[in-house]
Design a protein around this motif. Structure first.
Motif, PDB file in Angstrom:
ATOM      1  N   SER A 273      -1.666 -26.890  30.685  1.00  0.00           N
ATOM      2  CA  SER A 273      -0.423 -27.668  30.566  1.00  0.00           C
ATOM      3  C   SER A 273       0.678 -27.284  31.544  1.00  0.00           C
ATOM      4  O   SER A 273       1.804 -27.011  31.153  1.00  0.00           O
ATOM      5  CB  SER A 273       0.108 -27.571  29.131  1.00  0.00           C
ATOM      6  OG  SER A 273      -0.810 -28.135  28.242  1.00  0.00           O
ATOM      7  N   TYR A 274       0.382 -27.215  32.783  1.00  0.00           N
ATOM      8  CA  TYR A 274       1.456 -27.090  33.765  1.00  0.00           C
ATOM      9  C   TYR A 274       1.102 -27.938  34.976  1.00  0.00           C
ATOM     10  O   TYR A 274      -0.060 -28.273  35.191  1.00  0.00           O
ATOM     11  CB  TYR A 274       1.709 -25.636  34.167  1.00  0.00           C
ATOM     12  CG  TYR A 274       0.568 -24.920  34.854  1.00  0.00           C
ATOM     13  CD1 TYR A 274       0.377 -25.029  36.223  1.00  0.00           C
ATOM     14  CD2 TYR A 274      -0.292 -24.090  34.135  1.00  0.00           C
ATOM     15  CE1 TYR A 274      -0.654 -24.345  36.852  1.00  0.00           C
ATOM     16  CE2 TYR A 274      -1.323 -23.411  34.762  1.00  0.00           C
ATOM     17  CZ  TYR A 274      -1.501 -23.539  36.116  1.00  0.00           C
ATOM     18  OH  TYR A 274      -2.516 -22.869  36.737  1.00  0.00           O
TER      19      TYR A 274
ATOM     20  N   THR B 267       7.384 -25.503  30.706  1.00  0.00           N
ATOM     21  CA  THR B 267       7.231 -26.821  30.108  1.00  0.00           C
ATOM     22  C   THR B 267       8.572 -27.302  29.552  1.00  0.00           C
ATOM     23  O   THR B 267       9.509 -26.515  29.408  1.00  0.00           O
ATOM     24  CB  THR B 267       6.193 -26.769  28.970  1.00  0.00           C
ATOM     25  OG1 THR B 267       6.609 -25.756  28.041  1.00  0.00           O
ATOM     26  CG2 THR B 267       4.832 -26.405  29.522  1.00  0.00           C
TER      27      THR B 267
ATOM     28  N   GLY C 137       7.573 -28.967  33.637  1.00  0.00           N
ATOM     29  CA  GLY C 137       6.248 -28.711  33.072  1.00  0.00           C
ATOM     30  C   GLY C 137       5.241 -29.796  33.353  1.00  0.00           C
ATOM     31  O   GLY C 137       5.081 -30.242  34.468  1.00  0.00           O
TER      32      GLY C 137
END
Length: 534
Positions: free
Chosen positions: A153-154, A178, A184
């Protein structure tokens, strides 16, 4: 989400001062701020080791690049996706003219750098962006958050290049945080780091550009400034944000392309960008856009278009064949810039272009000449006009005409009149109008590298030197026009003169010294005469 779709999509105004390195001025904007850097209309392809960068090097991903200028050297980083899109496939090339680059090698990140941030395999990278932060060069690279590489999740990893942009052994700061502290996983392109703030294109912002205060560290930290502080990149353009409720026209639904540049322009923040079709990811237009801020992005001006007529942009002298994207501006110092963007050349290749070097510009040509150039009143001379197009530098050269519908009307100056039409190798229609002392050519087509001539017979009706001009652009009366809307490189100018009358032979005269000597001689002779009488 839209960023996942775009990562795999095809990658796919004006010259002014062209200061020594081909940069330019720009146009006045609201309030007394800076101006956008000029983007050239007479362009040439940017080459790496002699090959135009774009489709011919590593397909479209090589256009997701960044250029900076430091101590007389241009540094270009591009994604060489011929094999993969890993960080170690990002190549550095350098140049002294900003046009012809030479490869210097690939980035060398630490081995298995991705494992310390949750990835199980090396992710794809794209949209590299290099900025100078104080005395440190910093690289931000967009990283795919596809779950096939691990769920981390980046979107952007920040790297240190140290004190030199030539440094290939980079070290990581880490991913941007994020939301809400950072952009993010909801952004694709980092546009730049300026004055301690990071500017990024974001899907969640209807304006399209967000701002975060950045602190470099391991990992880097960001914080959103009060309010959204986003630039409105849409209002005043033909396009609207694809997901906004106010975007009622499906044909206008768009997004700001992942790749743009935010730049400090002597205290004014300038942001350069382009639009893509929301549904197809295709380039929207032959246009680039600009917004600026005088307060580091707290407030922004309205969007400004950078090209008066994108059709008039040429690539190595021939008409461009595709819409524009990927604007980049390198600051050269002292208020000078070199601008880059991508388009399609006459051979159908997507290429990165910049201003052609001074003295090396090519384009549609028109020249004229009288033969003979001197006639007596009542005499005639043949006026020959030549149209030409430069040869294609791309391959394979187009077999069909690149300039079509070529025409002009030439009104002769007072003292000259057209008598009759002569030879015409251009085809089309050559017409004369003796009553209005004019002639014209229309319906002509030219292939790359071709030229043709037309001749009319002209009579001199008044003594003197008569200057005839055919204007390079349809913006002037009777000037050169064509379906591609590309002006000629310069006006065609020639003169026809009557003979200069012979001046009468001058009567010999004595100079001042001669007169003095003559006077002295007369005095001596007079004294001798007197002495004889006495």
């Amino acid at each position: 989400m839209k960023y996942s779709q775009l990562s795999s999509g095809s990658e796919i105004k004006i010259s002014a001062i062209n200061l020594l390195l081909g940069a330019g001025l720009a146009f006045a904007v609201s309030v007394a701020m800076a101006s956008p850097a000029a983007f050239p209309t007479t362009t040439t392809t940017v080459k790496v080791d002699g090959v135009p960068i774009g489709d011919q090097i590593a397909a479209s991903n090589s256009l997701r690049n960044t250029v900076v200028f430091d101590a007389g050297i241009y540094y270009l980083w591009f994604v060489d996706s011929a094999s993969s899109n890993s960080l170690s496939d990002v190549q550095l090339a350098t140049s002294t003219d900003g046009i012809n680059f030479t490869r210097q090698g690939k980035l060398a990140p630490p081995a298995n750098w991705w494992t310390s941030h949750g990835a199980t395999a090396e992710p794809l990278v794209n949209y590299v962006r290099v900025s100078k932060v104080s005395n440190e060069w910093v690289l931000a690279a967009w990283v795919s958050n596809d779950t096939s590489f691990g769920d981390y999740s980046y979107n952007t990893m920040v790297w240190s290049m140290g004190a030199s942009p030539a440094n290939l052994s980079i070290s990581q700061y880490g991913p941007l945080p994020t939301p809400p502290a950072g952009p993010g996983g909801n952004h694709v392109g980092t546009f730049g780091i300026v004055n301690g703030n990071l500017y990024a294109r974001q899907d969640t912002l209807t304006g399209g550009l967000g701002r975060y205060a950045l602190t470099l560290g391991t990992p880097p930290t960001t914080s959103a400034w009060p309010g959204t502080n986003e630039a409105d990149l849409f209002t005043g353009t033909p396009w609207c944000w694809g997901l906004a409720s106010t975007c009622t026209s499906a044909s206008a639904q768009s997004y700001v392309h992942n790749y743009g540049r935010t730049l400090d322009q002597s205290g004014t923040l300038g942001n350069y960008y382009a639009f893509r079709d929301w549904s197809t990811a295709g380039r929207r237009e032959k246009q680039l856009w600009y917004v600026e801020s005088g307060d580091d992005g707290v407030t922004w001006g309205a969007p400004q278009s950078l090209f008066t007529n994108g059709n008039a942009v040429t690539v190595d002298g021939l008409p461009n064949a595709g819409n524009f994207s990927s604007p980049e501006v390198a600051a050269l110092g002292a208020g000078a810039y070199r601008s880059y963007f991508s388009t399609v050349d006459a051979c159908g290749q997507t290429v990165m272009v910049t201003a052609a070097a001074i003295g090396a510009q090519q384009g549609l040509g028109i020249v004229e000449a009288f033969a003979p150039s001197t006639v007596a009143v009542g005499g005639t001379s043949a006026l020959t006009v030549t149209l030409s197009a430069p040869a294609a530098t791309c391959s394979p050269a187009p077999a069909t005409p690149l300039y079509t519908g070529l025409q002009y009307i030439n009104s002769l100056p007072d003292g000259l009149e057209v008598v009759s039409a002569g030879a015409n190798t251009c085809g089309g229609s050559l017409t004369i109008d003796p009553s209005n002392k004019s002639f014209g050519l229309s319906g002509v087509s030219l292939n790359a590298g071709a030229s043709c001539t037309t001749t009319v017979n002209v009579k001199m009706t008044k003594a003197g030197t008569h200057l005839n001009r055919i204007y390079a652009s349809a913006a002037s009366p009777g000037g050169v026009s064509n379906d591609q809307q590309v002006p000629a490189m310069a006006d065609a100018v020639a003169s026809l003169s009557s003979p200069v009358a012979s001046a009468p032979a001058p009567v010999p005269t004595l100079g001042s010294w001669g007169l003095m000597l003559l006077s002295l001689l007369a005095t001596v002779l007079g004294m001798r005469r007197l002495s004889r009488r006495t």
